[in-house]
Design a protein around this motif. Structure first.
Motif, PDB file in Angstrom:
ATOM      1  N   GLU A 149      81.517  21.534  98.299  1.00  0.00           N
ATOM      2  CA  GLU A 149      81.599  21.514  96.834  1.00  0.00           C
ATOM      3  C   GLU A 149      80.447  20.694  96.239  1.00  0.00           C
ATOM      4  O   GLU A 149      79.842  21.091  95.232  1.00  0.00           O
ATOM      5  N   THR A 150      80.153  19.560  96.860  1.00  0.00           N
ATOM      6  CA  THR A 150      79.068  18.702  96.364  1.00  0.00           C
ATOM      7  C   THR A 150      77.717  19.409  96.478  1.00  0.00           C
ATOM      8  O   THR A 150      76.885  19.348  95.566  1.00  0.00           O
ATOM      9  N   ILE A 151      77.499  20.097  97.611  1.00  0.00           N
ATOM     10  CA  ILE A 151      76.221  20.796  97.822  1.00  0.00           C
ATOM     11  C   ILE A 151      76.062  21.941  96.834  1.00  0.00           C
ATOM     12  O   ILE A 151      74.984  22.134  96.246  1.00  0.00           O
ATOM     13  N   ILE A 152      77.126  22.718  96.626  1.00  0.00           N
ATOM     14  CA  ILE A 152      77.063  23.846  95.687  1.00  0.00           C
ATOM     15  C   ILE A 152      76.760  23.337  94.276  1.00  0.00           C
ATOM     16  O   ILE A 152      75.921  23.903  93.553  1.00  0.00           O
ATOM     17  N   ALA A 153      77.417  22.262  93.885  1.00  0.00           N
ATOM     18  CA  ALA A 153      77.187  21.706  92.546  1.00  0.00           C
ATOM     19  C   ALA A 153      75.748  21.215  92.404  1.00  0.00           C
ATOM     20  O   ALA A 153      75.109  21.411  91.360  1.00  0.00           O
ATOM     21  N   ALA A 154      75.229  20.574  93.443  1.00  0.00           N
ATOM     22  CA  ALA A 154      73.847  20.087  93.388  1.00  0.00           C
ATOM     23  C   ALA A 154      72.851  21.250  93.328  1.00  0.00           C
ATOM     24  O   ALA A 154      71.831  21.171  92.637  1.00  0.00           O
ATOM     25  N   SER A 200      62.260  22.139  97.647  1.00  0.00           N
ATOM     26  CA  SER A 200      62.136  20.684  97.731  1.00  0.00           C
ATOM     27  C   SER A 200      63.063  19.996  96.727  1.00  0.00           C
ATOM     28  O   SER A 200      63.742  19.010  97.064  1.00  0.00           O
ATOM     29  N   HIS A 201      63.124  20.517  95.503  1.00  0.00           N
ATOM     30  CA  HIS A 201      63.980  19.917  94.475  1.00  0.00           C
ATOM     31  C   HIS A 201      65.461  20.045  94.849  1.00  0.00           C
ATOM     32  O   HIS A 201      66.241  19.113  94.633  1.00  0.00           O
ATOM     33  N   VAL A 202      65.837  21.196  95.403  1.00  0.00           N
ATOM     34  CA  VAL A 202      67.238  21.397  95.780  1.00  0.00           C
ATOM     35  C   VAL A 202      67.634  20.445  96.904  1.00  0.00           C
ATOM     36  O   VAL A 202      68.719  19.848  96.883  1.00  0.00           O
ATOM     37  N   ILE A 203      66.764  20.289  97.897  1.00  0.00           N
ATOM     38  CA  ILE A 203      67.057  19.367  98.998  1.00  0.00           C
ATOM     39  C   ILE A 203      67.231  17.941  98.472  1.00  0.00           C
ATOM     40  O   ILE A 203      68.154  17.212  98.881  1.00  0.00           O
ATOM     41  N   ALA A 204      66.343  17.535  97.567  1.00  0.00           N
ATOM     42  CA  ALA A 204      66.444  16.189  96.996  1.00  0.00           C
ATOM     43  C   ALA A 204      67.759  16.010  96.238  1.00  0.00           C
ATOM     44  O   ALA A 204      68.421  14.960  96.336  1.00  0.00           O
ATOM     45  N   SER A 205      68.168  17.021  95.473  1.00  0.00           N
ATOM     46  CA  SER A 205      69.429  16.926  94.719  1.00  0.00           C
ATOM     47  C   SER A 205      70.628  16.866  95.646  1.00  0.00           C
ATOM     48  O   SER A 205      71.576  16.104  95.421  1.00  0.00           O
ATOM     49  N   VAL A 206      70.619  17.679  96.703  1.00  0.00           N
ATOM     50  CA  VAL A 206      71.730  17.667  97.660  1.00  0.00           C
ATOM     51  C   VAL A 206      71.837  16.311  98.338  1.00  0.00           C
ATOM     52  O   VAL A 206      72.937  15.750  98.487  1.00  0.00           O
ATOM     53  N   PRO A 248      74.610  30.891  95.546  1.00  0.00           N
ATOM     54  CA  PRO A 248      74.407  29.983  96.677  1.00  0.00           C
ATOM     55  C   PRO A 248      75.673  29.853  97.506  1.00  0.00           C
ATOM     56  O   PRO A 248      76.787  29.979  96.999  1.00  0.00           O
ATOM     57  N   MET A 249      75.495  29.596  98.791  1.00  0.00           N
ATOM     58  CA  MET A 249      76.634  29.456  99.683  1.00  0.00           C
ATOM     59  C   MET A 249      76.295  28.449 100.779  1.00  0.00           C
ATOM     60  O   MET A 249      75.128  28.175 101.056  1.00  0.00           O
TER      61      MET A 249
END
Length: 299
Positions: A199-204, A253-259, A219-220
């Motif tokens: 849930e946290t990863i999907i939200a990020a 890169s931005h998605v990895i940082a947010s996750v 996303p999944m």
């Protein structure tokens, strides 16, 4: 008449013959220059009309190059006829078939690349501006020439790939339909809740507008495997790829940082690899833990 007089007479005859042909030579050169200029104008006009009708820049450029070459050849033959070199022009046309056969055997690779260029122009796996990868080269397609395809790599190199190689080798087009799926792996602690981490990863991931969210492209997160010290989750998401170089790499890169930020703030552990040491002898453990020099022990 001695030999010197004969030579003088021959020179005068050739000079008179040359003076008689000077007007034809000048006229032929003028016609050649004008014909080449007209051929360039016609090819440009043909390209503009073709681009509007086909809406295909790659095909129109390739056909324009072929037309321009054909018009230049016709201009040279016309100039030869005007200059009085009719035999030369006829010989060029008559020897074209034999010459093509000889050249075909002598330059098989060039001929194969030209034919491959024609195939790519009409039935091509890419268009101008697409990002492709072939034979270890990845970059953006700039042009399709008669023998090679010009690709600009992302580190600034200009690579000219033979058309025959593109026809034969497996080619990957990253931007043909405008979408690509990106992914990365993140490992969480075995003690943490997988559902909470997902849930946290999907939200990020959804915090970024570039990540697609409609049906079939949402996303999944899946459990990739069970590592030595972590449960490895694979994060998958879709983005548009019209600008592969600056778009996909930056978004990933931005998605990895947010996750990473969201998992850390939510209390999900991201442990490093755990190493287990086993000592089977019954004696004391042969390792001592000491404080670094000039360091006081912590209380």
């Amino acid at each position: 008449m001695n030999a010197i007089d004969q030579i003088k007479a021959s020179v005068l005859d050739y000079w008179d013959s040359f003076l008689q042909h000077v007007p034809k030579l000048i006229l032929g050169l003028i016609i050649l220059v004008l014909a080449i200029m007209i051929s360039r104008w016609l090819s440009s006009l043909f390209q503009n009309r073709l681009s509007k009708r086909l809406d295909d820049q790659l095909l129109s450029l390739f056909l324009t190059k072929i037309l321009r070459m054909a018009l230049i050849v016709l201009s040279v033959l016309l100039a030869f006829n005007v200059m009085g070199f009719t035999g030369v022009a006829a010989g060029l046309l008559a020897g074209a078939g034999v010459g093509a056969l000889v050249i075909g055997f002598a330059f098989q690779d060039i001929g194969a690349n030209f034919i491959a260029g024609v195939i790519l122009a009409f039935n091509r796996p890419f268009s101008i501006g697409d990002t492709i990868e072939i034979a270890g080269v990845m970059g953006k397609v700039l042009s399709l020439n008669l023998r090679t395809t010009h690709v600009k790599t992302f580190d600034g190199k200009d690579v000219f790939i033979p058309n025959n190689t593109i026809v034969k080798e497996e080619l990957v087009n990253y931007t043909k339909d405008g979408f690509i799926r990106l992914s990365f792996i993140v490992g969480i602690d075995y003690e943490d809740s997988v559902e909470k981490a997902v849930e946290t990863i999907i939200a990020a991931t959804l915090e970024h507008k570039q990540v697609l969210q409609y049906e079939g492209k949402k996303p999944m997160v899946i459990i990739k495997d069970l590592g030595v010290s972590t449960v490895n989750l694979e994060v998958r998401f879709w983005v548009e790829t019209f600008d592969y170089k600056d778009g996909t790499g930056a978004i990933r890169s931005h998605v990895i940082a947010s996750v990473l930020k969201n998992l850390t703030s939510s209390g999900v552990g991201l442990p490093a690899d755990i190493v287990e040491l086993k000592y089977y002898k019954g004696e004391g453990f042969p390792i001592k833990l000491t404080n670094p020099p000039n360091k006081e022990p912590k209380t």
